[in-house]
Design a protein around this motif. Structure first.
Motif, short mmCIF file in Angstrom:
data_model
loop_
_atom_site.label_atom_id
_atom_site.label_comp_id
_atom_site.label_asym_id
_atom_site.label_seq_id
_atom_site.Cartn_x
_atom_site.Cartn_y
_atom_site.Cartn_z
N UNK A 1 16.19 52.36 30.18
CA UNK A 1 15.42 53.24 29.30
C UNK A 1 14.35 52.44 28.56
N UNK A 2 13.20 53.08 28.31
CA UNK A 2 12.07 52.37 27.74
C UNK A 2 12.35 51.87 26.33
N UNK A 3 13.28 52.52 25.60
CA UNK A 3 13.48 52.12 24.22
C UNK A 3 13.98 50.69 24.06
N UNK A 4 14.51 50.10 25.12
CA UNK A 4 14.98 48.73 25.02
C UNK A 4 13.83 47.72 25.08
N UNK A 5 12.61 48.20 25.24
CA UNK A 5 11.46 47.31 25.32
C UNK A 5 10.84 47.04 23.96
N UNK A 6 11.42 47.54 22.90
CA UNK A 6 10.94 47.22 21.56
C UNK A 6 10.05 48.30 20.98
N UNK A 7 9.64 48.05 19.74
CA UNK A 7 8.79 49.01 19.03
C UNK A 7 7.34 48.86 19.47
N UNK A 8 6.56 49.91 19.25
CA UNK A 8 5.14 49.83 19.58
C UNK A 8 4.36 50.84 18.74
N UNK A 9 3.06 50.56 18.61
CA UNK A 9 2.16 51.42 17.85
C UNK A 9 1.43 52.36 18.80
N UNK A 10 1.32 53.61 18.41
CA UNK A 10 0.64 54.58 19.25
C UNK A 10 0.02 55.67 18.39
N UNK A 11 -0.60 56.64 19.04
CA UNK A 11 -1.23 57.77 18.35
C UNK A 11 -0.27 58.96 18.39
N UNK A 12 0.02 59.52 17.24
CA UNK A 12 0.84 60.72 17.16
C UNK A 12 -0.05 61.95 17.28
N UNK A 13 -1.20 61.88 16.62
CA UNK A 13 -2.16 62.99 16.67
C UNK A 13 -3.56 62.39 16.77
N UNK A 14 -4.28 62.78 17.81
CA UNK A 14 -5.62 62.25 18.03
C UNK A 14 -6.63 62.80 17.04
N UNK A 15 -7.74 62.09 16.93
CA UNK A 15 -8.79 62.51 16.02
C UNK A 15 -10.16 62.34 16.66
N UNK A 16 -11.18 62.78 15.94
CA UNK A 16 -12.56 62.69 16.41
C UNK A 16 -13.39 61.98 15.33
N UNK A 17 -14.24 61.07 15.77
CA UNK A 17 -15.14 60.39 14.85
C UNK A 17 -16.53 60.34 15.45
N UNK A 18 -17.53 60.17 14.60
CA UNK A 18 -18.91 60.13 15.10
C UNK A 18 -19.73 59.14 14.30
N UNK A 19 -20.56 58.38 15.00
CA UNK A 19 -21.55 57.54 14.34
C UNK A 19 -22.91 57.82 14.98
N UNK A 20 -23.96 57.50 14.24
CA UNK A 20 -25.32 57.62 14.77
C UNK A 20 -25.99 56.27 14.64
#
Length: 219
Positions: A1-20
């Motif tokens: 099972x993947x959980x034995x590979x340790x903790x990791x950081x990820x996105x729970x909810x995506x967002x939108x950003x903009x620059x000009x």
């Protein structure tokens, strides 16, 4: 099972950003992606949404063990878009996510350095508007105790900063907790010590968990 590979950081909810930058618009859209197929489907959906854009560049990382890393400049000069975007994701130690940066050309060339800066800045802006979490492997555990020991137990739980999923007070007290995988053995020993061997935690399942807005979420 993947959980034995340790903790990791990820996105729970995506967002939108903009620059000009010099009248060019760079719109960054971030999404969770558990598989490469999900990432590719998301990229395709953004290409359809921004069909009239000059470029739709992307980067994604999937997996925690030998992760899949892909990126695309989508017609921008080589290594001025996708790779800089991917570098941001790597630097922030993120996985299981995809980022698409859409560019609407503003009429002024930015040069190689300007493009790298623009695509990285847009990626960061999108991530800043996303909900980023740390997923940890743990054990969902149930504990049953009488009222004589609940005070000691609650104090221990608070001291160890453990996450309570639910509690039920009837003729006995039933608690469900998420115990980080590396704490399970010590937790069981402490339970036994506190109760002179009368309490032990029963395992419900192993799962990833994260604390979001002060609440435990299982994955």
């Amino acid at each position: 099972m993947e959980q034995f590979l340790g903790s990791y950081n990820t996105v729970y909810q995506g967002g939108v950003g903009e620059i000009v930058m010099k009248k060019s618009r760079f719109i960054s859209t971030v999404s969770p992606a558990e598989t490469e197929e999900e990432a590719l489907a998301f990229i395709e959906s953004l290409r359809k949404k921004y069909w009239d854009a000059t470029h739709n560049c992307y980067a994604y990382i999937i997996g925690t063990n030998n992760p899949i890393m892909r990126c695309s400049d989508d017609g921008e000069p080589s290594k001025t878009a996708g790779k800089p975007m991917l570098d941001v994701l790597i630097a922030k130690e993120l996985t299981n996510l995809v980022v698409v940066v859409t560019r609407y050309f503003g009429g002024t060339l930015l040069g190689t350095g300007g493009l790298v800066k623009a695509y990285q800045s847009a990626t960061i802006e999108g991530l800043n508007n996303s909900v980023i979490i740390k997923k940890e492997p743990g054990v969902h555990m149930q504990i049953k105790t009488d009222y004589n020991l609940i005070g000691k137990l609650q104090y221990f739980i608070a001291q160890e900063n453990l996450s309570i999923i639910s509690s039920e007070y009837t003729d006995i007290v039933t608690l469900e907790l998420m115990i980080p995988l590396n704490m399970v053995t010590g937790f069981q020993k402490k339970l036994s010590d506190l109760s002179n061997g009368t309490i032990s935690g029963s395992k419900i399942k192993e799962a990833y968990f994260a604390i979001i807005d002060g609440k435990v979420h299982l994955f």
